[in-house]
Write an enzyme that holds these catalytic residues in place. Sequence first.
Site, short mmCIF file in Angstrom:
data_model
loop_
_atom_site.label_atom_id
_atom_site.label_comp_id
_atom_site.label_asym_id
_atom_site.label_seq_id
_atom_site.Cartn_x
_atom_site.Cartn_y
_atom_site.Cartn_z
N ARG A 54 71.43 65.62 69.14
CA ARG A 54 71.18 65.41 70.57
C ARG A 54 70.77 63.98 70.90
O ARG A 54 71.17 63.46 71.94
CB ARG A 54 70.21 66.45 71.13
CG ARG A 54 68.79 66.41 70.71
CD ARG A 54 68.24 67.78 70.43
NE ARG A 54 68.56 68.11 69.06
CZ ARG A 54 69.04 69.26 68.65
NH1 ARG A 54 69.24 70.22 69.49
NH2 ARG A 54 69.31 69.44 67.38
N THR A 55 70.00 63.34 70.05
CA THR A 55 69.52 62.01 70.44
C THR A 55 70.68 61.02 70.54
O THR A 55 70.79 60.26 71.50
CB THR A 55 68.45 61.51 69.45
OG1 THR A 55 67.42 62.50 69.36
CG2 THR A 55 67.84 60.21 69.91
N LYS A 82 78.47 49.59 50.44
CA LYS A 82 78.89 48.52 49.53
C LYS A 82 77.71 47.62 49.23
O LYS A 82 77.86 46.54 48.66
CB LYS A 82 80.02 47.70 50.15
CG LYS A 82 81.29 48.49 50.40
CD LYS A 82 82.36 47.57 50.99
CE LYS A 82 83.61 48.35 51.34
NZ LYS A 82 84.53 47.54 52.15
N ARG A 104 67.83 54.46 64.76
CA ARG A 104 67.12 55.56 64.09
C ARG A 104 67.16 55.30 62.60
O ARG A 104 68.21 54.94 62.05
CB ARG A 104 67.78 56.91 64.40
CG ARG A 104 67.24 58.02 63.50
CD ARG A 104 67.69 59.39 63.92
NE ARG A 104 66.97 59.85 65.10
CZ ARG A 104 66.91 61.12 65.49
NH1 ARG A 104 67.53 62.06 64.80
NH2 ARG A 104 66.24 61.45 66.57
N HIS A 132 58.94 58.52 68.19
CA HIS A 132 60.21 58.89 68.83
C HIS A 132 59.95 58.84 70.33
O HIS A 132 59.85 59.86 71.00
CB HIS A 132 60.61 60.30 68.36
CG HIS A 132 62.00 60.72 68.70
ND1 HIS A 132 62.84 59.98 69.50
CD2 HIS A 132 62.71 61.82 68.33
CE1 HIS A 132 64.00 60.61 69.61
NE2 HIS A 132 63.94 61.73 68.90
C1 NCD Z 1 63.59 65.43 66.16
C2 NCD Z 1 63.72 64.18 65.33
O1 NCD Z 1 64.76 63.88 64.77
O2 NCD Z 1 62.71 63.49 65.31
N1 NCD Z 1 64.73 65.82 66.81
C3 NCD Z 1 65.09 65.14 67.95
O3 NCD Z 1 65.28 63.96 67.97
N2 NCD Z 1 65.22 65.86 69.09
C4 NCD Z 1 62.81 66.50 65.53
C5 NCD Z 1 63.26 67.08 64.22
O4 NCD Z 1 64.08 66.54 63.50
O5 NCD Z 1 62.71 68.14 63.90
#
Ligand code: NCD
Length: 305
Positions: A54-55, A82, A104, A132
């Site tokens: 989703r992110t 590589k 991320r 986050h």
């Molecule tokens: C979370 C994450 O990746 O920090 N998910 C998200 O971004 N909605 C939480 C998780 O991985 O449990």
Amino acid sequence: MRHLLAVDDLGSDGIEEVLRLTASFVEVSARAIPKVPTLRGRTVVSLFYEESTRTRLSFEAAAKRLSADTMNFNVGASSVHKGESLRDTVLTIEAMGVDALIVRHASAGVPAQVARWVQASVVNAGDGWHEHPTQALLDCYTLQEQLGRLDGRRVAIVGDVKHSRVARSDIAAFTSLGADVVVVAPPTLLPPSLAGWPVEVSHDLDGVLPKVDAVVLLRMQQERQTEALVPSLREYTASYGLTRRRAALLGERAVVMHPGPMNRGVEIAAEVADLPRSVVTRQVANGVAVRMAVLFLVLAAGAGS
Ligand code: NCD
């Protein structure tokens, strides 16, 4: 604001500004053609070193609704394998002409490091166990939408707090808007020290549920757990899962949230995830508008466009 690396970069005024902007982008998202020209000619790249559903899609949808060009960096199919360093990868991408990097990474601090290397804006989309921030902002927006306000509200954050960047960012954001936060977890799933955290701690979910306005469930992050921290998932669910019986302890208007991905049957019972009080899909929908607000703030506001 040039970067968004952590909730504290915003302060309570900054969070309120994001929430106000989000409301206008929710309105844009509801239009027949949910698109505005605000970021035309700008390029937004997502650089995800960790998996995401989703992110990543949410940032992409947000950038597209603002008419930005988007590029996706797929680590699996890149020269990272590589042996290219993070710094070389980032500088290569920036040399192509990039206005914002959505980062991320499994290690805390990587987005901040990237921000020191580039001229582009950097938005933290989750770094290790650290932060986050856009998840916290969409959680604030959803709470405000559902409860009217956060000030004076009581929110429980339940589960694997130790490994959760969502918990850290949520606690910072909710408390800065005046909510009271209680974290509920077995001692093994709490950080070694909670000194300085503006929260109450409880190990008694049944006792907490009747007194809260919202409960945020966290996924058991087994990929981050290096040892057995709970006797078994079944026992975890028995003590800390939001079962049907426990959900009935909640006040009539209390809402249930989860950042996703949900493990139905572990931290949340399958049927509880589908109750009307579960606002998980509202969180996802609001997430796009929140990320539009954040991209607007880092790329357009104050830049004369
Ligand atoms: C979370 C994450 O990746 O920090 N998910 C998200 O971004 N909605 C939480 C998780 O991985 O449990």
